[in-house]
Design a protein around this motif. Structure first.
Motif, PDB file in Angstrom:
ATOM      1  N   ILE A  32       0.841  -1.204   0.000  1.00 41.47           N
ATOM      2  CA  ILE A  32       0.000   0.000   0.000  1.00 41.47           C
ATOM      3  C   ILE A  32       0.875   1.253   0.000  1.00 41.47           C
ATOM      4  O   ILE A  32       0.620   2.203  -0.736  1.00 41.47           O
ATOM      5  N   GLY A  33       1.923   1.236   0.809  1.00 44.93           N
ATOM      6  CA  GLY A  33       2.847   2.366   0.824  1.00 44.93           C
ATOM      7  C   GLY A  33       3.531   2.575  -0.515  1.00 44.93           C
ATOM      8  O   GLY A  33       3.666   3.706  -0.993  1.00 44.93           O
ATOM      9  N   LEU A  34       3.952   1.478  -1.138  1.00 47.36           N
ATOM     10  CA  LEU A  34       4.585   1.583  -2.461  1.00 47.36           C
ATOM     11  C   LEU A  34       3.600   2.082  -3.514  1.00 47.36           C
ATOM     12  O   LEU A  34       3.960   2.873  -4.392  1.00 47.36           O
ATOM     13  N   ALA A  35       2.356   1.634  -3.433  1.00 45.01           N
ATOM     14  CA  ALA A  35       1.348   2.089  -4.390  1.00 45.01           C
ATOM     15  C   ALA A  35       1.089   3.583  -4.227  1.00 45.01           C
ATOM     16  O   ALA A  35       1.014   4.321  -5.216  1.00 45.01           O
ATOM     17  N   ALA A  36       0.966   4.046  -2.989  1.00 43.81           N
ATOM     18  CA  ALA A  36       0.734   5.474  -2.757  1.00 43.81           C
ATOM     19  C   ALA A  36       1.935   6.301  -3.198  1.00 43.81           C
ATOM     20  O   ALA A  36       1.784   7.366  -3.804  1.00 43.81           O
ATOM     21  N   ILE A  54       4.814   5.289 -18.167  1.00 43.38           N
ATOM     22  CA  ILE A  54       4.099   4.021 -18.356  1.00 43.38           C
ATOM     23  C   ILE A  54       4.637   2.954 -17.406  1.00 43.38           C
ATOM     24  O   ILE A  54       3.868   2.196 -16.806  1.00 43.38           O
ATOM     25  N   LEU A  55       5.959   2.915 -17.216  1.00 43.25           N
ATOM     26  CA  LEU A  55       6.544   1.947 -16.293  1.00 43.25           C
ATOM     27  C   LEU A  55       6.126   2.217 -14.847  1.00 43.25           C
ATOM     28  O   LEU A  55       5.883   1.282 -14.080  1.00 43.25           O
ATOM     29  N   ILE A  61       0.229  -0.509 -10.578  1.00 44.83           N
ATOM     30  CA  ILE A  61      -0.730  -1.609 -10.716  1.00 44.83           C
ATOM     31  C   ILE A  61      -0.211  -2.855  -9.998  1.00 44.83           C
ATOM     32  O   ILE A  61      -0.963  -3.530  -9.284  1.00 44.83           O
ATOM     33  N   ALA A  62       1.075  -3.162 -10.165  1.00 46.29           N
ATOM     34  CA  ALA A  62       1.653  -4.332  -9.484  1.00 46.29           C
ATOM     35  C   ALA A  62       1.595  -4.157  -7.968  1.00 46.29           C
ATOM     36  O   ALA A  62       1.293  -5.109  -7.237  1.00 46.29           O
ATOM     37  N   SER A  63       1.831  -2.944  -7.475  1.00 47.43           N
ATOM     38  CA  SER A  63       1.780  -2.696  -6.032  1.00 47.43           C
ATOM     39  C   SER A  63       0.362  -2.818  -5.492  1.00 47.43           C
ATOM     40  O   SER A  63       0.149  -3.352  -4.401  1.00 47.43           O
ATOM     41  N   VAL A  64      -0.603  -2.337  -6.246  1.00 44.03           N
ATOM     42  CA  VAL A  64      -2.001  -2.452  -5.812  1.00 44.03           C
ATOM     43  C   VAL A  64      -2.412  -3.922  -5.764  1.00 44.03           C
ATOM     44  O   VAL A  64      -3.063  -4.363  -4.808  1.00 44.03           O
ATOM     45  N   GLY A  79       8.276  -7.065  -5.653  1.00 40.39           N
ATOM     46  CA  GLY A  79       9.532  -7.026  -6.409  1.00 40.39           C
ATOM     47  C   GLY A  79       9.333  -6.577  -7.846  1.00 40.39           C
ATOM     48  O   GLY A  79      10.146  -5.824  -8.392  1.00 40.39           O
ATOM     49  N   VAL A  80       8.260  -7.028  -8.465  1.00 38.60           N
ATOM     50  CA  VAL A  80       7.951  -6.599  -9.836  1.00 38.60           C
ATOM     51  C   VAL A  80       7.700  -5.097  -9.872  1.00 38.60           C
ATOM     52  O   VAL A  80       8.220  -4.385 -10.744  1.00 38.60           O
ATOM     53  N   GLY A  81       6.924  -4.608  -8.912  1.00 37.29           N
ATOM     54  CA  GLY A  81       6.646  -3.175  -8.852  1.00 37.29           C
ATOM     55  C   GLY A  81       7.903  -2.353  -8.654  1.00 37.29           C
ATOM     56  O   GLY A  81       8.113  -1.335  -9.310  1.00 37.29           O
TER      57      GLY A  81
END
Length: 96
Positions: A32-36, A54-55, A61-64, A79-81
């Motif tokens: 959640i922190g990474l997505a925000a 775009i990346l 999206i990967a983080s969500v 890790g992908v995010g």
């Protein structure tokens, strides 16, 4: 206070809660922190869509997906995010 700053504060709160061990069901607070955090970086760059932007969107999206507990085989979505985000930073630095 801008929306980017609010998202960074939300990311900080999520990271602190994750560090203290707080959790709720399958929700991953680090994701959640990474997505925000990633949302705060690309929200101001949507007017000029580049490969770097775009990346970062794909990293968001990967983080969500990681935050809600979605899994794909043995792939670590956090890790992908992070990998997508670092690729975006490298591309941004090379192009600049």
């Amino acid at each position: 206070m801008s929306i980017e700053n609010i998202l960074l504060i939300i990311a900080l709160i999520a990271f602190v809660l994750a560090a203290t061990g707080w959790g709720y069901k399958k929700i991953d607070l680090i994701a959640i922190g990474l997505a925000a955090w990633s949302l705060s970086t690309f929200i101001g760059h949507l007017s000029s869509l580049s490969l770097s932007t775009i990346l970062v969107i794909l990293a968001f999206i990967a983080s969500v997906l990681a935050a809600i507990g979605w899994k794909y085989r043995k792939v670590g979505l956090i890790g992908v995010g992070l990998a997508l985000w670092m690729a975006s930073l490298l591309i941004h630095l090379v192009i600049k």
